[in-house]
Design a protein around this motif. Structure first.
Motif, PDB file in Angstrom:
ATOM      1  N   GLU A 841      33.682  83.594 -13.371  1.00  0.00           N
ATOM      2  CA  GLU A 841      34.523  82.353 -13.949  1.00  0.00           C
ATOM      3  C   GLU A 841      33.173  81.036 -14.511  1.00  0.00           C
ATOM      4  O   GLU A 841      33.426  80.453 -13.216  1.00  0.00           O
ATOM      5  CB  GLU A 841      36.041  82.207 -13.889  1.00  0.00           C
ATOM      6  CG  GLU A 841      36.787  83.477 -14.597  1.00  0.00           C
ATOM      7  CD  GLU A 841      38.028  83.002 -14.867  1.00  0.00           C
ATOM      8  OE1 GLU A 841      38.538  82.387 -15.011  1.00  0.00           O
ATOM      9  OE2 GLU A 841      38.967  84.102 -14.922  1.00  0.00           O
ATOM     10  N   ASN A 842      33.619  80.561 -15.345  1.00  0.00           N
ATOM     11  CA  ASN A 842      32.532  79.565 -15.526  1.00  0.00           C
ATOM     12  C   ASN A 842      31.513  79.589 -14.757  1.00  0.00           C
ATOM     13  O   ASN A 842      31.244  78.676 -14.631  1.00  0.00           O
ATOM     14  CB  ASN A 842      33.651  77.807 -15.251  1.00  0.00           C
ATOM     15  CG  ASN A 842      34.670  78.221 -15.117  1.00  0.00           C
ATOM     16  OD1 ASN A 842      35.243  77.774 -16.716  1.00  0.00           O
ATOM     17  ND2 ASN A 842      35.901  77.469 -15.007  1.00  0.00           N
ATOM     18  N   HIS A 843      30.312  80.335 -15.191  1.00  0.00           N
ATOM     19  CA  HIS A 843      29.185  80.196 -14.611  1.00  0.00           C
ATOM     20  C   HIS A 843      28.508  79.774 -15.437  1.00  0.00           C
ATOM     21  O   HIS A 843      28.977  79.855 -17.264  1.00  0.00           O
ATOM     22  CB  HIS A 843      28.977  82.186 -14.204  1.00  0.00           C
ATOM     23  CG  HIS A 843      28.163  81.996 -14.120  1.00  0.00           C
ATOM     24  ND1 HIS A 843      26.283  81.919 -14.594  1.00  0.00           N
ATOM     25  CD2 HIS A 843      27.030  82.259 -12.279  1.00  0.00           C
ATOM     26  CE1 HIS A 843      25.358  81.541 -13.331  1.00  0.00           C
ATOM     27  NE2 HIS A 843      25.335  82.580 -12.769  1.00  0.00           N
ATOM     28  N   LYS A 844      27.642  79.065 -15.606  1.00  0.00           N
ATOM     29  CA  LYS A 844      26.234  78.473 -16.424  1.00  0.00           C
ATOM     30  C   LYS A 844      25.548  79.380 -17.240  1.00  0.00           C
ATOM     31  O   LYS A 844      25.235  78.820 -18.392  1.00  0.00           O
ATOM     32  CB  LYS A 844      25.529  77.745 -16.210  1.00  0.00           C
ATOM     33  CG  LYS A 844      24.858  78.269 -15.007  1.00  0.00           C
ATOM     34  CD  LYS A 844      23.795  76.957 -13.808  1.00  0.00           C
ATOM     35  CE  LYS A 844      22.923  78.114 -13.368  1.00  0.00           C
ATOM     36  NZ  LYS A 844      21.500  77.226 -12.988  1.00  0.00           N
ATOM     37  N   LEU A 845      25.578  80.454 -17.085  1.00  0.00           N
ATOM     38  CA  LEU A 845      25.077  81.278 -17.746  1.00  0.00           C
ATOM     39  C   LEU A 845      26.200  82.111 -18.762  1.00  0.00           C
ATOM     40  O   LEU A 845      25.495  82.632 -20.100  1.00  0.00           O
ATOM     41  CB  LEU A 845      24.633  82.760 -16.763  1.00  0.00           C
ATOM     42  CG  LEU A 845      23.037  83.301 -17.778  1.00  0.00           C
ATOM     43  CD1 LEU A 845      21.967  82.037 -17.620  1.00  0.00           C
ATOM     44  CD2 LEU A 845      22.965  83.905 -16.598  1.00  0.00           C
TER      45      LEU A 845
END
Length: 1181
Positions: A841-845
């Motif tokens: 979750e909330n990964h920059k990709l």
């Protein structure tokens, strides 16, 4: 162009020649002469690995020398059919023989003899299908290639001498013995007489020596180019654009002309004959060369007593001349339009199918080609990194354009000039062009040095200057605007050549005067006088010496600043050196040495150092660069044969003697001797050669000295680094890498067990495949290094758009970002979905992947990605952009976002303001605002109805509106159900509560809801009545038309009553028809003229027929059993209203009927049984 004699072939027994013809396609040369002499020769250049020179410079031998026997008299006419490899010959007795090639030899195929007259001329048409033969007595025969006679004709009282076909084969042109030229069509019918303009002022008849019409097979040098040449024995000639050209090019050659011939592309006309020498009584054989516009290009003097004929080779690089009992060959060096800048050869050629010039920018280093089509190209020049194309402006008369291009053909800047750029040259900062009377310089902006803020605007002061050749400029400040009127003032001594360097501009004039100007201010500093007419000028690298090739190909030199004292003791500046070379057609100064130059003399290249020649090299190339003791020349003749596919073999690189000698000394003698030789003949290139040789032998001391002498700082640093290494093997490995022998360097590193150095070498080279191999073998590398290598290989494939291979390597290298990009490029959306699931979750990709989904309209997946990274606002925006309003509303409810209602309203308002009503309807429909959508579509339908658009289209709109209202009803039912279930009794809420508050009880809305289907019904019955009337069901049509009276608020009542009157008249219900006419005559909207027309029509009908219904059928009312007409829609007694059948338009009086599930309209069951859809709303039955 330049021309010189190159070969001479003697005919045995001194037999005099009469004619010569060169086969353009296969290269055979036929020559005919006295005593029945007929020979076929073929000159072939030696080819193969051993032959160093190519093209004209390659040694040529006779590969065929066959004597053809068959003629007894002097052979007077020979003509080739190149397409079908046939030779047609004729002798003084009128015998014609057609020869064919069989197994490498020529044999008789056909013989013909009229025995009446002698053949004067024969010509094949452009495609080689037909031959026209003309006899002296006026007989003309046209035959086919297979020997059949097509037609023959006798032109009585006319002596024929010449024949020629037009390029399209529609016209045959005959030249008469009295000098007249007549046009006939290809069936032998007379068309017209050609006007001869060139003989004005000549008394008496003059013999024609040639009629030549260029066939256009290889394209034209420009559109509408003169191509028909008619030449007379007295030297007068005219070149015409067409056979009826009233303004031909006129030339007086001043010769006794024997024959004329066009080259293979119609760019040069050769006129062969003899001329009286100025200071002698004897005649001299000459060939004059002219451009199609009559400009004299060259004169070639030929030895011998009498010249009879001339003929061009197929590629126009040679011309064959029949003189006495010899065939002379002259080589032609054409003036190609070409240039050379930053390893790129720029050259132009024409294509038969295009009017523009094709300009190719060929990068000789990597073999890439860039093609550019240029209209009206005049010249090309190049210098440094740029080239300049001079063209004639298409749209403006008298305007020319100079276009500055880089080495891939991209235009960087251009200037319009109002003078003809006859001469064009450029330096690294200036483009100089000259007409015959004036010269113009343009200091162009170097794009590499331009500041990013500076924009090419209007003409900048001092960037352009123009001077008349007779002016004496002092180099003052340039004016704002260039005054091109100066260029039109005449001069007695025109410009004939121009050259420039960064310091000096030299302009040559026809009298032999040279004007010298300083650059860039253009102040005139000197005037020199030569005793020749300069044709080509060039300055050495320090602008101290000028090379001059004059009009006859003699190369001389002029020292610009040498002071000499003449016989009178007067000191003058400038000295014309005694040095002289003949037959020179090209020369180039070395860019880095003022004493060195290379020149082309016939088929040899000579390199001179301080006017001393080295041994010549066989070559016919044009010199493009001379620096670093190396000469690069381009074989333009070879390129032009197949201009679209140049090969590396077309570039020749030659080394000068000192470079070759140094190399020999280093290889055979040793470093000390070579060093001494270089000391005596210093040049940076030689020092570099010594340094490299010393490095190979690890003689670091000599290598360092040599690098110092050639000012190579990197080389000095490299030698120092080598000095710090202890191991001899390591030094050898580094040297191998320095000389780009990477395999050897790697092998040495591995032998020393320094795999790390081998890996770092391969990394520097970007050879990641080898890096992986090295890391996997032996002790192996760490995971980080391997991942870096996998990713680099992935990048390698991605750069080449091989996404599938890239994916495999990015997976191994765990490069999520590039992996996502590859999936997107491959359109592998399931792969992207899996990535979304696997990423935390909330990964920059995640936002990037979501935006990828948005671009391809995959709303659900995009929303999932946005939600996973907590970008709710972006998720809602994505739904809105993709018109997924239901999902947007659900998201907004789930996450308590309040802006969606205002967003919907704003967006709808925006669409309506932009008049995108359909988009607004779609928006409301998708968002579940069916009533709003219906209102908009009803409004749109009413506007279309007012504009009298197609009724069917209007009906469709009303039907769509009705269906939207039905969806609205359905929606209201659903919300009312949800209200009943709602325990809290929140009566005001609905499925869209909180977004768009809807006042369902508003009067306007209730009216729309109640009359949802009225518009659709009105147009349905209107169309149905028309259809029934067209199909002949007049009674049904009348009944349907009667329904239209209820829809006067929607339909135009004039149309309704006109239709009713027509239908009732057709069904002989004249009572009903009369009522309709009364309505029409009293209608308010009609003009008096229209009303009168209706009255006249009514009078015409009702004088013949009384206004009574002829067959009024009665039926019983279902409510009160009263007898009523069968068309009544309501019973007058009991007020019972009968619904109308939507299939037939009749009142529905049966108890059993069919009702549509969607629009709730009814029809007779017997009628609807035949149909699959509801006729009104098209819902499936």
């Amino acid at each position: 162009m330049f021309v010189y004699l190159s070969k001479k072939i003697a005919i045995p027994n001194n037999t005099k020649l009469r004619c010569v013809s060169w086969n353009k396609d296969q290269g055979y040369i036929a020559c005919g002469g006295e005593e029945g002499l007929l020979k076929v020769l073929k000159l072939e250049s030696q080819t193969g690995k051993d032959v160093k020179a190519k093209g004209l410079a390659a040694p040529s031998n006779l590969s065929m020398n066959q004597t053809l026997e068959g003629h007894s008299g002097a052979v007077q006419v020979v003509t080739w059919n190149g397409q079908y490899q046939k030779l047609t010959t004729s002798d003084q007795y009128g015998l014609i023989i057609v020869w064919m090639l069989y197994k490498g030899s020529w044999y008789e195929e056909m013989i013909n003899n009229r025995n009446k007259s002698v053949v004067r001329s024969m010509a094949w048409n452009a495609d080689g299908q037909k031959i026209c033969i003309v006899y002296e007595d006026g007989a003309v025969i046209v035959g086919s290639v297979d020997g059949n006679r097509i037609w023959g004709k006798e032109l009585r009282g006319i002596q024929l001498a010449h024949v020629e076909w037009s390029p399209d084969g529609k016209i045959i042109m005959f030249g008469m013995a009295n000098g007249e030229v007549h046009n006939y069509d290809n069936l032998g019918n007379f068309i017209s007489k050609v006007q001869i303009y060139c003989l004005s002022g000549v008394n008496g008849s003059t013999k024609i020596s040639g009629v030549q019409w260029y066939n256009g097979l290889n394209g034209y040098i420009e559109p509408n180019c003169p191509c028909l040449a008619i030449c007379f024995e007295n030297g007068r000639c005219q070149i015409m654009r067409t056979e009826i050209d009233e303004n031909p090019i006129l030339i007086d050659t001043g010769m006794q002309v024997a024959q004329i011939a066009w080259n293979h592309m119609g760019s040069v006309l050769a006129v062969a004959g003899s001329q009286r020498a100025l200071d002698q009584d004897k005649e001299v054989n000459v060939v004059q060369f002219y451009s199609p516009h009559g400009e004299h290009l060259r004169t070639l003097k030929v030895p011998g007593k009498q010249m009879y004929a001339c003929s061009w080779e197929g590629g126009s690089l040679r011309v064959a001349l029949a003189v006495d009992s010899f065939i002379y060959f002259a080589n032609i060096r054409p003036d190609y339009k070409w240039g050379y800048c930053s390893n790129t050869v720029v050259y132009s050629f024409t294509k038969p199918d295009r009017v523009e010039h094709c300009v190719i920018f060929w990068d000789t280093k990597n073999g890439e080609k860039y093609v550019k089509y240029v209209k009206n190209l005049i010249a090309i020049t190049a210098c440094g990194d740029y080239c300049c194309l001079a063209t004639k402006a298409d749209e403006l008369n008298g305007q020319f354009v100079l276009v500055l291009c880089n080495s891939i053909g991209t235009p960087l800047d251009s200037k319009y000039i109002e003078m003809d750029p006859v001469y064009l040259t450029m330096t690294k900062t200036h483009i100089i062009t000259a007409s015959k009377e004036a010269f113009y310089t343009w200091q162009f902006k170097n794009p590499k040095k331009l500041s990013t803020l500076e924009v090419a605007g209007r003409r900048k002061t001092a960037s352009e200057r123009l001077h008349h050749i007779d002016d004496h400029p002092t180099g003052g400040a340039a004016l704002e605007d260039v005054d091109f009127t100066k260029a039109f003032a005449g001069t007695t001594d025109p410009v004939c050549s121009v050259c420039a360097s960064d310091k000096v501009l030299i302009v040559g004039r026809e009298s032999g005067t040279l004007n010298r100007y300083s650059m860039p201010m253009l102040s005139m500093t000197h005037k020199y006088v030569l005793d020749c007419r300069p044709h080509q000028l060039a300055l050495n690298c320090v602008s101290s010496r000028l090379s001059i090739i004059d009009i006859s190909g003699v190369l001389t030199f002029f020292d610009l600043d040498t002071k000499i004292t003449d016989q009178d003791g007067k000191e003058t500046v400038g000295e014309h050196l005694k040095f002289e070379r003949k037959d020179v057609w090209d020369m180039k100064w070395a860019e880095d040495n003022q004493e060195l130059f290379a020149m082309m003399e016939k088929t040899r290249m000579y390199i001179f150092r301080n006017l001393d020649p080295e041994e010549p090299i066989l070559s016919s190339g044009y010199i493009c660069q001379f620096n670093d003791l190396q000469i690069k020349s381009v074989l333009l003749d070879e390129i032009v044969r197949d201009p679209e596919n140049p090969t590396k073999e077309c570039i020749a690189e030659m080394e000068i003697k000192s470079l070759r000698d140094t190399r020999d000394l280093l290889e055979k003698v040793g470093i000390p001797d070579a060093q001494q030789f270089i000391e005596d003949n210093p040049h940076p290139r030689l020092w570099r050669l010594l340094a490299e040789s010393a490095l190979e032998q690890l003689n670091l001391k000599v290598a360092e000295q040599a690098f110092v002498r050639c000012k190579d700082y990197q080389g000095i640093e490299f030698v120092k680094r080598l000095g710090n290494l202890q191991s001899e093997n390591m030094k050898q490995a580094e040297v191998a890498a320095y000389f780009r022998r990477f395999e050897e360097a790697e092998r040495k590193y591995l032998d020393m067990d320094r795999r790390d150095l081998a890996v770092s070498l391969r990394k520097k080279l970007g050879d990641w495949f080898r890096v992986v191999q090295l890391l996997k073998t032996g002790s192996g590398g760490d995971d980080l290094q391997l991942e870096e290598a996998w990713n680099a290989i992935g990048d390698y494939y991605a750069d080449r758009q091989k996404w599938q291979q890239a994916v495999t390597y990015y997976v191994q290298g765990r490069n999520q970002e590039r992996l996502a990009e590859c999936y997107y490029m491959l359109e592998d959306y399931p792969g992207l979905e899996k990535m979304v699931q696997s990423l935390p979750e909330n990964h920059k990709l995640l936002p990037d992947i979501a935006s990828m989904f948005v671009t391809v309209g995959m709303c659900n997946q995009a929303v999932d990605a946005y939600i996973k990274c907590n970008h709710i606002k972006d998720a809602i925006d994505c739904c809105v952009n993709l018109n997924q309003w239901n999902m947007a509303i659900d998201l907004a409810k789930t996450h308590n976002v309040k802006e969606i209602d205002s967003l919907l309203a704003k967006y709808a308002q925006y669409l309506l303001e932009k008049n995108k009503v359909v988009n607004a309807i779609e928006l409301y429909r998708k968002a579940g605002h069916y009533l709003e959508a219906a209102k908009l579509i009803f409004k749109m339908a009413q506007e279309q109805a007012k504009a009298k658009q197609k009724p069917l289209l209007i009906k469709k709109m009303f039907v769509l509106g009705g269906l939207l209202i039905e969806q609205y009803h359905e929606q209201m039912k659903m919300t009312s159900r949800s209200k009943v279930k709602d325990k809290r009794g929140a009566m005001a809420t609905s499925a869209l509560a909180g977004f768009l508050e809807e006042d369902a009880t508003a009067v306007s809305d209730s009216k729309v809801i109640e009359n949802a289907w009225r518009g659709a019904e009105a147009y349905h019955f209107y169309l149905l009545a028309q259809r029934q009337l067209q199909e002949g069901y007049v009674d049904l049509a009348m009944k349907t038309a009667l329904c239209l009276r209820d829809y006067e608020d929607i339909l135009d009542s004039v149309d309704s009553y006109s239709l009713l009157a027509l239908a009732s008249c057709a069904s002989r219900a004249f009572g009903m028809c009369s009522n309709s006419f009364i309505k029409l005559e009293t209608h308010e909207s009609l003009t008096p003229e229209q009303r009168q027309q209706y009255e006249e029509l009514a009078l015409e009908i009702f004088t013949k027929h009384s206004p009574k219904d002829s067959k009024a059928q009665k039926i019983e009312c279902t409510g009160c059993s009263a007898s009523i007409p069968d068309w009544s829609t309501a019973c007058p007694s009991c007020d019972t209203k009968f619904p109308t059948c939507i299939v037939t338009g009749r009142p529905l009086l049966e108890y059993q009927f069919w009702m549509c599930s969607s629009c709730k309209h009814r029809a007779y069951e017997s009628e609807i049984a035949k149909r699959q859809n509801c006729p009104l709303c098209h819902t499936t039955v």
